[in-house]
Structures are given as C-alpha cells and as structure tokens.
Design an enzyme around this catalytic site. Sequence first.
Site, PDB file in Angstrom:
ATOM      1  N   SER A 178      -2.986   7.268   5.628  1.00  0.00           N
ATOM      2  CA  SER A 178      -4.447   7.575   5.171  1.00  0.00           C
ATOM      3  C   SER A 178      -5.711   6.643   5.842  1.00  0.00           C
ATOM      4  O   SER A 178      -6.805   7.026   5.853  1.00  0.00           O
ATOM      5  CB  SER A 178      -4.423   7.369   3.533  1.00  0.00           C
ATOM      6  OG  SER A 178      -3.672   8.283   3.253  1.00  0.00           O
ATOM      7  N   ARG A 201       7.118  20.421 -25.133  1.00  0.00           N
ATOM      8  CA  ARG A 201       7.498  19.171 -26.159  1.00  0.00           C
ATOM      9  C   ARG A 201       6.620  18.733 -27.352  1.00  0.00           C
ATOM     10  O   ARG A 201       5.521  18.857 -27.209  1.00  0.00           O
ATOM     11  CB  ARG A 201       7.256  17.825 -25.033  1.00  0.00           C
ATOM     12  CG  ARG A 201       7.572  16.678 -25.534  1.00  0.00           C
ATOM     13  CD  ARG A 201       9.040  16.214 -25.910  1.00  0.00           C
ATOM     14  NE  ARG A 201       9.233  14.815 -26.194  1.00  0.00           N
ATOM     15  CZ  ARG A 201      10.360  14.493 -26.389  1.00  0.00           C
ATOM     16  NH1 ARG A 201      11.552  15.115 -26.654  1.00  0.00           N
ATOM     17  NH2 ARG A 201      10.464  13.245 -26.778  1.00  0.00           N
ATOM     18  N   GLU A 249       2.424  11.388  10.184  1.00  0.00           N
ATOM     19  CA  GLU A 249       1.449  11.944  10.873  1.00  0.00           C
ATOM     20  C   GLU A 249      -0.008  11.390  10.856  1.00  0.00           C
ATOM     21  O   GLU A 249      -1.192  12.032  10.618  1.00  0.00           O
ATOM     22  CB  GLU A 249       1.262  13.496  10.606  1.00  0.00           C
ATOM     23  CG  GLU A 249       2.520  14.177  11.161  1.00  0.00           C
ATOM     24  CD  GLU A 249       2.305  15.744  11.396  1.00  0.00           C
ATOM     25  OE1 GLU A 249       1.456  16.172  11.794  1.00  0.00           O
ATOM     26  OE2 GLU A 249       3.529  16.242  11.076  1.00  0.00           O
ATOM     27  N   LEU A 277       7.411  10.668  19.082  1.00  0.00           N
ATOM     28  CA  LEU A 277       6.086  10.112  19.355  1.00  0.00           C
ATOM     29  C   LEU A 277       6.326   8.334  19.000  1.00  0.00           C
ATOM     30  O   LEU A 277       6.224   7.259  19.856  1.00  0.00           O
ATOM     31  CB  LEU A 277       4.690  10.137  18.847  1.00  0.00           C
ATOM     32  CG  LEU A 277       3.434   9.531  18.995  1.00  0.00           C
ATOM     33  CD1 LEU A 277       3.153   9.335  20.417  1.00  0.00           C
ATOM     34  CD2 LEU A 277       2.396   9.998  18.076  1.00  0.00           C
TER      35      LEU A 277
HETATM   36  C1  LIG Z   1       9.933  10.021   6.929  1.00  0.00           C
HETATM   37  C2  LIG Z   1       9.244  10.091   8.097  1.00  0.00           C
HETATM   38  C3  LIG Z   1       9.290  10.873   8.987  1.00  0.00           C
HETATM   39  C4  LIG Z   1       8.564  10.871  10.146  1.00  0.00           C
HETATM   40  N1  LIG Z   1       8.449  11.852  11.340  1.00  0.00           N
HETATM   41  C5  LIG Z   1       7.931  11.357  12.553  1.00  0.00           C
HETATM   42  C6  LIG Z   1       8.386  12.476  13.532  1.00  0.00           C
HETATM   43  O1  LIG Z   1       8.902  13.341  13.526  1.00  0.00           O
HETATM   44  N2  LIG Z   1       7.884  11.992  14.805  1.00  0.00           N
HETATM   45  C7  LIG Z   1       7.171  10.906  15.153  1.00  0.00           C
HETATM   46  O2  LIG Z   1       6.832  10.486  16.149  1.00  0.00           O
HETATM   47  N3  LIG Z   1       7.203   9.878  14.272  1.00  0.00           N
HETATM   48  C8  LIG Z   1       7.466  10.075  12.567  1.00  0.00           C
HETATM   49  N4  LIG Z   1       7.130   9.508  11.678  1.00  0.00           N
HETATM   50  C9  LIG Z   1       6.557   8.111  11.802  1.00  0.00           C
HETATM   51  C10 LIG Z   1       5.170   8.008  11.258  1.00  0.00           C
HETATM   52  O3  LIG Z   1       4.234   8.802  11.956  1.00  0.00           O
HETATM   53  C11 LIG Z   1       4.757   6.572  11.307  1.00  0.00           C
HETATM   54  O4  LIG Z   1       5.534   5.923  10.090  1.00  0.00           O
HETATM   55  C12 LIG Z   1       3.107   6.355  11.011  1.00  0.00           C
HETATM   56  O5  LIG Z   1       2.490   6.863  11.888  1.00  0.00           O
HETATM   57  C13 LIG Z   1       2.798   4.944  10.615  1.00  0.00           C
HETATM   58  O6  LIG Z   1       3.185   4.360  11.817  1.00  0.00           O
HETATM   59  P1  LIG Z   1       4.226   2.749  11.207  1.00  0.00           P
HETATM   60  O7  LIG Z   1       5.327   3.234  10.579  1.00  0.00           O
HETATM   61  O8  LIG Z   1       4.310   2.120  12.747  1.00  0.00           O
HETATM   62  O9  LIG Z   1       2.931   1.820  10.690  1.00  0.00           O
HETATM   63  P2  LIG Z   1       2.023   1.088  11.162  1.00  0.00           P
HETATM   64  O10 LIG Z   1       1.207   1.418  12.314  1.00  0.00           O
HETATM   65  O11 LIG Z   1       2.715  -0.516  11.365  1.00  0.00           O
HETATM   66  O12 LIG Z   1       1.199   0.728   9.855  1.00  0.00           O
HETATM   67  C14 LIG Z   1       1.241  -0.169   8.636  1.00  0.00           C
HETATM   68  C15 LIG Z   1       0.116  -0.352   8.013  1.00  0.00           C
HETATM   69  O13 LIG Z   1      -1.136  -0.770   8.831  1.00  0.00           O
HETATM   70  C16 LIG Z   1      -2.300   0.156   8.759  1.00  0.00           C
HETATM   71  N5  LIG Z   1      -2.868   0.084   9.898  1.00  0.00           N
HETATM   72  C17 LIG Z   1      -2.490   0.225  10.963  1.00  0.00           C
HETATM   73  N6  LIG Z   1      -3.310   0.400  12.127  1.00  0.00           N
HETATM   74  C18 LIG Z   1      -4.547   0.274  11.175  1.00  0.00           C
HETATM   75  C19 LIG Z   1      -5.955   0.259  11.542  1.00  0.00           C
HETATM   76  N7  LIG Z   1      -6.250   0.430  12.836  1.00  0.00           N
HETATM   77  N8  LIG Z   1      -6.930   0.340  10.494  1.00  0.00           N
HETATM   78  C20 LIG Z   1      -6.339  -0.011   9.174  1.00  0.00           C
HETATM   79  N9  LIG Z   1      -5.063   0.117   8.748  1.00  0.00           N
HETATM   80  C21 LIG Z   1      -4.272   0.342   9.704  1.00  0.00           C
HETATM   81  C22 LIG Z   1      -1.359   1.559   8.332  1.00  0.00           C
HETATM   82  O14 LIG Z   1      -2.354   2.255   7.568  1.00  0.00           O
HETATM   83  C23 LIG Z   1      -0.273   1.084   7.508  1.00  0.00           C
HETATM   84  O15 LIG Z   1      -0.711   0.961   6.289  1.00  0.00           O
HETATM   85  C24 LIG Z   1       7.894   9.471  10.430  1.00  0.00           C
HETATM   86  C25 LIG Z   1       7.953   8.657   9.438  1.00  0.00           C
HETATM   87  C26 LIG Z   1       8.730   8.664   8.136  1.00  0.00           C
HETATM   88  C27 LIG Z   1       8.573   7.653   7.368  1.00  0.00           C
END
Ligand SMILES: Cc1cc2nc3c(=O)[nH]c(=O)nc-3n(C[C@H](O)[C@H](O)[C@H](O)COP(=O)(O)OP(=O)(O)OC[C@H]3O[C@@H](n4cnc5c(N)ncnc54)[C@H](O)[C@@H]3O)c2cc1C
Length: 380
Positions: free
Chosen positions: A367, A269, A364, A125
Amino acid sequence: MEFDLPDEHRMIQETVREFCRGEIEPIAQEIEDDHRFPEEIFDQLAELDMMGVPISEEYGGLGGDTLMYALVAEEIGRVSGSVGLSYVAHVSLASKPLELFGTPEQKERWLRPLAEGEHMGGWALTEPGSGSDASDMDTTAEKDGDEWVINGTKQFITNASEAGSVLVKAVTDPGAGYDGISTFIVDPREDDGFEVTTVWDKMGLNASPTCEIQLEDVRLPEDRLLGAEGEGWDQTKKTLDGGRISIAALSTGLAQGAYEHAKAYSQEREQFGQPISQFDAVRDKIVDMHRKTERARLLTHRAASRYDQGEPVTRESALAKLDASEAAREVAEDAVQVLGGYGYTTDFAPQRFYRDAKLMEIGEGTSEIQHLVIGRELGL
Ligand SMILES: Cc1cc2nc3c(=O)[nH]c(=O)nc-3n(C[C@H](O)[C@H](O)[C@H](O)COP(=O)(O)OP(=O)(O)OC[C@H]3O[C@@H](n4cnc5c(N)ncnc54)[C@H](O)[C@@H]3O)c2cc1C
C-alpha cells in the site's frame, strides 16, 4: 456497477459463481488446513475455459476483456483467497506478458498451455534482498555463445512449485539501470539448475504455493528471451498495471464474501431476544462493509474498463488496488467481530478472509508503494 454489465459478462459471472459455490467453497477451509494446492479445481476451471479469460482465442484463451476477467477473479475471491491468488498470478503475471511481448512462436509454445490450463504459470521478480525496490535485483543473465546463463535467487514466487513455465527477471547489463533488465522464459520441469528451495508457511493463503527458487547456471537458448534485451523493467510496469486490477478484483471478492457471511449471521444470531442485526452498532458495521465493498468494486471496474479501452491505467489500477485491499482487510476484520467467538474459530469463514486479505496490501506492490505510484501520477 453490476447493473450495466453486458449479457456475456453476466453469463460468465453466473457460471463461475455457481462453480465456486459448488466446487470451491466446500473445500476452501480444508485445502488451507492441509496446505494443499487444489489441482483438480484448476483442471475444472480449465474445462470451463477460465484459465485464459483475457487471452486471445488464437492462443487458446477465452478472448474476453479485462472486465470479464475481473468478474471471474472476484467470484473466486468470494470463496477462496488461495485459489484466487494462484489464479490471478497465472493469468496476469505469467500469461499476459507472453501475449503482450512474446513472438508468435513463443505464444504457441508457452502461452497456449497456460491459457488452456494444461499447467500453471509463475512470474519471478522479487528476491530475498529486493521487493519494493524490485529493480535492484542480483539475479544475472550472461551471454555464453548463443545461450543465456542465469544465476540468482527469487523469493515469494506464487505457483513456482506447480508451474510449467516461470517468467524470470534478470540483469543483462549491470551498468544500464532500468534498461539493463530482461525477462526469460524458464521451464522449471526441464531446465537444469532450477530448484524450488522453500514453499513458505504463511498466515493465510496456504493452498497457494509461495516459493523461493534457486537458479544455478540455468542455460537457456536465445528464444527464451521475452521481447528485446533490456525491456524487462518496462514490461514489469505494464504487467503490474494489469496485475493490480486483478488483485483489486480478488480483494473485492474477499470483501464481498466476508460481508455476506457477516450479514447472514447477524440476521440469524439472537442476543437479548432479537437478531443482532437489530442493534445499531452491528447494523452500521454491516452497512459500512457493504459501502466499502461497493466502492472497491466500482474502482476496480473503472480501472478494468479503462484498460480495455487502451487508456493509461497506472493511477486507476493503483487506486483500485489500494482501496480494495484495504476494504478487504477492514471488512473481513469486521466480519470476524460480527460473528463474535464463532468468528474466531476455523469452523467459520471470516477468519480465513481476514488472514487472506492482509496479503492484498502487500503483494504486487505494498500500500505504501501504491501511495508512491499515485502521488507520482498526481505530479507530487
Ligand atoms: C503470498 C505472496 C505471494 C507473492 N507472489 C509473488 C510473485 O508471484 N512474484 C513476485 O515476484 N513476487 C511475489 N511476492 C512478493 C511481493 O510482491 C513482495 O513481498 C512485495 O512487493 C513487498 O516486498 P518485500 O516483501 O521485499 O518488502 P519490502 O520492500 O522490504 O518492504 C517492507 C516495508 O517497507 C515499506 N517500504 C519499502 N519501500 C518503501 C518506500 N519507498 N516508501 C514507503 N515504504 C516503503 C513497504 O511498504 C513495507 O511496509 C509475493 C509475496 C507474498 C507474501
């Protein structure tokens, strides 16, 4: 809630616990250090019929319920976050949607090998430019005669480098917003134009491959569309409702594992002539670790049970995921503290739990996004 588990659930729990202790725990740090996906562990999990716990027997699964699956995910998390993450991505994200939305032919061809553990599955996704706002994706699927042509980049895809199938989300109708997204079944080994371009080095979970994938003119026949055109976003929401329960279960396992290490260490410990568990500050920490773990487990089991009763679980699964992931990180951090200097070394497990637990607050849905989902469910 363990006290009222049905016999069958308890049996599965004990079988998996024994397997995890005997086979996974002894290599858990080594596979992290080597960044090695432990294929042999998944082969053994397949032999135990664990690769399709909540998938129907008709398609090679165990025919268990979500509660049973959550118990299995927790037991794996108790010893290895990496094995746990690859496991739950395989079951909840790669297999379950095929069961929920696939045709009988698709289930036979694509679900059966996943449920029987012939190979791993992935679910794509996230993209480089869209994570929390996942529907804002750039990957497209265009119709060319009776084929779909897919182009785009997917980011952070668990298991992609090991997978025999990946469910890929793509825009099929750019003007239709949420209703313009569809899901495609891609075979990474056979479909030309699919390439894993990066396997990320991470702060933890390094035995679970996290991949960037490139899809360049990947041509798929019509029967690779999962469900109907335009149903991809609705499928995503349903998939994540279940997927969050599995991340909550995995988090509960991480918390339980970290708590057990800290408790045992605190009783052995000695400082100032007595076990450190006798100091109020240490004892209170361990009691709180236990409290948080039990609370996470109760919320997880409640969400799983509701899912099994066919009730809506959006609020319950988000609550469980939010609480359990926070518990895992806090409990693991306290476990490092209880072990003192040894806790900071890789000879002891708590540092690994701490690094692994952090992902549970991100994957997924972060928080912050769980707060958003729960707020919406509360009508705020
Ligand atoms: C080890 C790992 C495994 C993963 N596996 C998969 C997988 O199998 N398939 C898949 O599709 N994805 C996968 N992911 C992706 C994961 O689901 C995303 O990294 C996650 O959803 C966050 O998206 P982002 O990294 O783009 O962060 P961003 O969306 O850029 O977020 C950055 C920060 O902004 C905050 N933020 C963003 N929007 C809002 C809002 N509206 N209100 C408040 N705060 C907000 C977030 O909470 C976060 O703190 C994986 C990620 C990792 C690291």
